[in-house]
Write an enzyme that holds these catalytic residues in place. Structure first.
Site, PDB file in Angstrom:
ATOM      1  N   THR A  27       1.001  -1.172   0.133  1.00  0.00           N
ATOM      2  CA  THR A  27       0.089  -0.021   0.153  1.00  0.00           C
ATOM      3  C   THR A  27       0.789   1.268  -0.071  1.00  0.00           C
ATOM      4  O   THR A  27       2.083   1.149   0.397  1.00  0.00           O
ATOM      5  CB  THR A  27      -1.005   0.144   1.282  1.00  0.00           C
ATOM      6  N   GLU A  46      -7.545  -7.529  -3.430  1.00  0.00           N
ATOM      7  CA  GLU A  46      -8.076  -6.996  -2.657  1.00  0.00           C
ATOM      8  C   GLU A  46      -9.306  -8.104  -2.053  1.00  0.00           C
ATOM      9  O   GLU A  46      -9.397  -7.875  -0.580  1.00  0.00           O
ATOM     10  CB  GLU A  46      -8.914  -5.674  -2.564  1.00  0.00           C
ATOM     11  N   THR A  64      -4.026   1.102  -2.496  1.00  0.00           N
ATOM     12  CA  THR A  64      -3.474  -0.093  -2.135  1.00  0.00           C
ATOM     13  C   THR A  64      -3.800  -1.068  -3.404  1.00  0.00           C
ATOM     14  O   THR A  64      -5.110  -0.837  -3.788  1.00  0.00           O
ATOM     15  CB  THR A  64      -4.041  -0.570  -1.009  1.00  0.00           C
ATOM     16  N   GLY A 124      -0.476  -3.269   6.061  1.00  0.00           N
ATOM     17  CA  GLY A 124      -1.526  -4.079   6.495  1.00  0.00           C
ATOM     18  C   GLY A 124      -2.202  -3.749   7.832  1.00  0.00           C
ATOM     19  O   GLY A 124      -2.403  -2.831   7.904  1.00  0.00           O
TER      20      GLY A 124
HETATM   21  N1  GLU Z   1      -5.053  -4.371   1.655  1.00  0.00           N
HETATM   22  C1  GLU Z   1      -4.981  -3.665   2.977  1.00  0.00           C
HETATM   23  C2  GLU Z   1      -5.906  -2.789   3.644  1.00  0.00           C
HETATM   24  O1  GLU Z   1      -6.582  -2.574   2.971  1.00  0.00           O
HETATM   25  C3  GLU Z   1      -3.804  -3.011   3.047  1.00  0.00           C
HETATM   26  C4  GLU Z   1      -2.329  -3.594   2.753  1.00  0.00           C
HETATM   27  C5  GLU Z   1      -1.242  -3.066   3.290  1.00  0.00           C
HETATM   28  O2  GLU Z   1      -1.074  -1.986   3.689  1.00  0.00           O
HETATM   29  O3  GLU Z   1       0.017  -3.653   3.034  1.00  0.00           O
HETATM   30  O4  GLU Z   1      -6.029  -2.950   5.150  1.00  0.00           O
END
Ligand code: GLU
Length: 611
Positions: free
Chosen positions: A422, A466, A440, A518
């Site tokens: 992200t 996603e 992201t 994440g």
């Molecule tokens: N897909 C994650 C989210 O939307 C973010 C992934 C990341 O920041 O590495 O929370």
């Protein structure tokens, strides 16, 4: 062993072996440390940047420069964000892009609005999407790579909606920096080269292989001049025709074909899904926050569900207010073991509520009828009583979810799962408008699918994975559904936490911040906020602080940043402790008497520019 591979450091081998569940979502929420951000790629000290009139902070210098160009030309914060996002699609393709989703929090000088460009599940998705033939959750990598995990991209339509309301420059102009760079070429950054060399899946996609790797299959090194004529052509179409050029017609068809034609793991994304995608404007999730030193009252605003980010950050900050934490200063510039004990206990309680309740609000009811119930001071004060705040207080044996408003829990908690990949953008413009946008494609390099229309132009753009942010497990052993299970048209739960802080009395902007990482986004953002609001640090100093947190299991500390005493003192309080790289990517811009001061994370390549 994704986290293990990402961090590929010899010292971590033992940790990775110890972490049962590196390859699979684990059964117990927060019991492993696999929910890690993208891989580490070294550290470069950042000075912090003072500006007078406007500022833009992004994760790649070419992205920041594009934003600066637009702000200089009289563009608004939203105009600049569009230019930044288009350049990031090209130069930081591992993290975000037009094939992904985003949340954008906007302050127009009076009010905050939350734009939701989160991906949706295609109409063909089912709750068992990530179960194997025997009904067990698939290994994470098997779920990610291919068409199965691809959600309907929302970033471009969301940006178009924000532009209709807050744009000043013509839409088409905002694509020119990215089109020029994609045509003339850009230098592969050290971080991109490191992550390219570390990924075993990307080269299996023939379009990606021909673009990111040489004819011998070697990834391009840092400094290589890379051109992306297919992306240049796609962006020119978007510039001319608007966001529908992505969601209808030949580009949409190329996305659909890519998802359907994956040889082993196809998905169901359809032209109808793309045409039907609608970004949402949501009521931001705002809460009051009284900082200790200097004593000042703030209003902190973030993204409501489907993100869990602001809720979890708000719960952690709120729980800490019912403890002695705010009387515990930094010692030798570092958080103490006493403070880390309280922080991580608060985080365990917050993550338990997150696993229990948070999902797309268009599909699930908020507990006690309002997401705000999870932030009620009385609820948090009662929850905080579970924490042992005494001298040498011990870790709670269990940290269960609460029941705000005493409403019984209808859902099973979601098992812990990895999340990655992200980028965060913070911008303030010359009119005092500000935004925080976290964007992201989920995993580093997303679904490892590069879309190309087959017109003989090299390159293209990557599709997100996603949908793996949904719970792989749709229900618990008793058949109680998980709130965040897959359903058609639903948005997967996120951790992204773009944040705007206002002064409670004057209503003026105090700062914009956020991070990739994440589930650790929650900790990276909470750390930046706490450092600036309670420890009186500037944006750069707060970002520089070592990272820490927990997903419910062990206390995770950024490796080689805390003295052994801290680790030992936490163990004496019964915390298992693991040290990891924890590469955050925080960007922050704070208001100062002279203008603005921006900070960028030394763990990534971001910079701040402005005037
Ligand atoms: N897909 C994650 C989210 O939307 C973010 C992934 C990341 O920041 O590495 O929370």
């Amino acid at each position: 062993m994704r986290a293990c591979r990402n961090f590929g450091w010899a010292a971590l081998a033992a940790v990775c072996l110890w972490l049962a569940g590196c390859a699979h979502p684990s059964a117990v929420p927060g019991s492993d440390a696999s929910a890690q951000p993208e891989g580490a790629s070294g550290q470069v000290a950042k000075p912090g940047w003072a500006t007078r009139t406007y500022a833009v902070a992004a994760a790649n210098p070419l992205g920041t420069e594009a934003g600066q160009q637009i702000l200089q030309a009289g563009g608004s914060a939203v105009d600049a964000a569009i230019a930044v996002q288009m350049v990031l699609t090209l130069v930081e393709p591992q993290s975000s892009g037009i094939g992904g989703g985003a949340f954008l929090l906007h302050f127009d000088g009076h009010q905050v609005q939350a734009y939701d460009g989160r991906e949706t599940a295609p109409a063909g998705a089912t709750p068992g999407l990530f179960l194997d033939a025997s009904g067990r959750p698939m290994p994470f990598a098997d779920a990610v790579v291919g068409g199965r995990s691809v959600g309907v991209p929302g970033t471009v339509r969301m940006l178009a909606l924000a532009h209709q309301r807050h744009g000043k420059l013509p839409w088409a102009d905002l694509f020119q920096p990215a089109v020029a760079l994609a045509t003339q070429g850009f230098r592969v950054s050290p971080r991109m080269a490191t992550l390219l060399a570390a990924d075993p899946h990307l080269a299996k996609d023939p379009v990606a292989a021909a673009y990111f790797f040489d004819t011998d299959g070697k990834p391009w090194p840092a400094g290589h001049l890379l051109r992306n004529p297919e992306l240049a052509a796609v962006l020119q179409r978007l510039a001319r025709e608007g966001p529908d050029a992505l969601m209808r017609g030949d580009i949409a068809q190329a996305m659909v074909d890519k998802v359907h034609q994956h040889p082993t793991n196809p998905g169901t994304l359809s032209l109808q899904d793309l045409q039907a995608y609608t970004p949402k404007v949501r009521e931001p999730l705002c809460f009051d926050y009284a900082a200790a030193a200097p004593a000042r009252a703030y209003r902190i605003c973030g993204m409501p569900p489907p993100s869990s980010g602001a809720l979890a950050v708000g719960q952690i900050l709120g729980l800490l207010q019912s403890t002695d934490a705010q009387r515990l200063p930094l010692a030798q510039g570092l958080p103490t073991a006493d403070w880390l004990h309280l922080y991580t206990e608060a985080a365990r309680l917050a993550f338990a509520d997150r696993a229990q309740y948070v999902a797309d609000p268009d599909f699930v009811q908020a507990p006690a009828g309002s997401w705000g119930s999870l932030l009620e001071p009385a609820y948090l004060a009662a929850r905080a009583k579970r924490m042992d705040g005494g001298p040498l207080g011990k870790r709670m044996k269990v940290a269960p979810a609460g029941t705000p408003g005493k409403v019984p829990v209808a859902y099973a908690p979601m098992p812990d799962q990895p999340e990655y990949g992200t980028s965060h953008i913070s911008i303030v413009d010359r009119w005092g408008q500000a935004l925080a946008m976290t964007t992201t494609i989920e995993d580093g390099w997303g679904a490892r699918l590069m879309v190309n229309r087959g017109l003989g132009l090299r390159g293209g753009f990557l599709l997100n994975n996603e949908l793996t942010d949904f719970s792989f497990t749709p229900a618990d052993a008793d058949g109680r559904p998980v709130a965040n299970r897959v359903e058609p048209g639903k948005r997967p739960r996120s951790s992204m936490a773009p944040t705007l802080v206002l002064d409670q009395t004057s209503g003026q902007l105090v700062m914009s911040t956020g991070s990739p990482g994440g589930a650790f986004i929650i900790h990276f953002t909470a750390k930046a906020l706490y450092g600036m609001l309670n420890w009186g640090l500037d944006a750069q100093q707060a970002i520089n602080l070592p990272n820490f947190g927990t997903l419910g299991g062990p206390v995770l500390l950024e490796e080689n940043r805390f003295p052994p005493d801290t680790n030992q003192a936490l163990r004496e309080r019964d915390h298992p402790v693991t040290e990891l790289p924890l590469p955050s990517g925080v960007q922050a811009i704070q208001r100062t008497p002279a203008g603005y001061f921006g900070g960028a994370d030394p763990r990534r390549e971001g910079v701040v520019l402005g005037d």
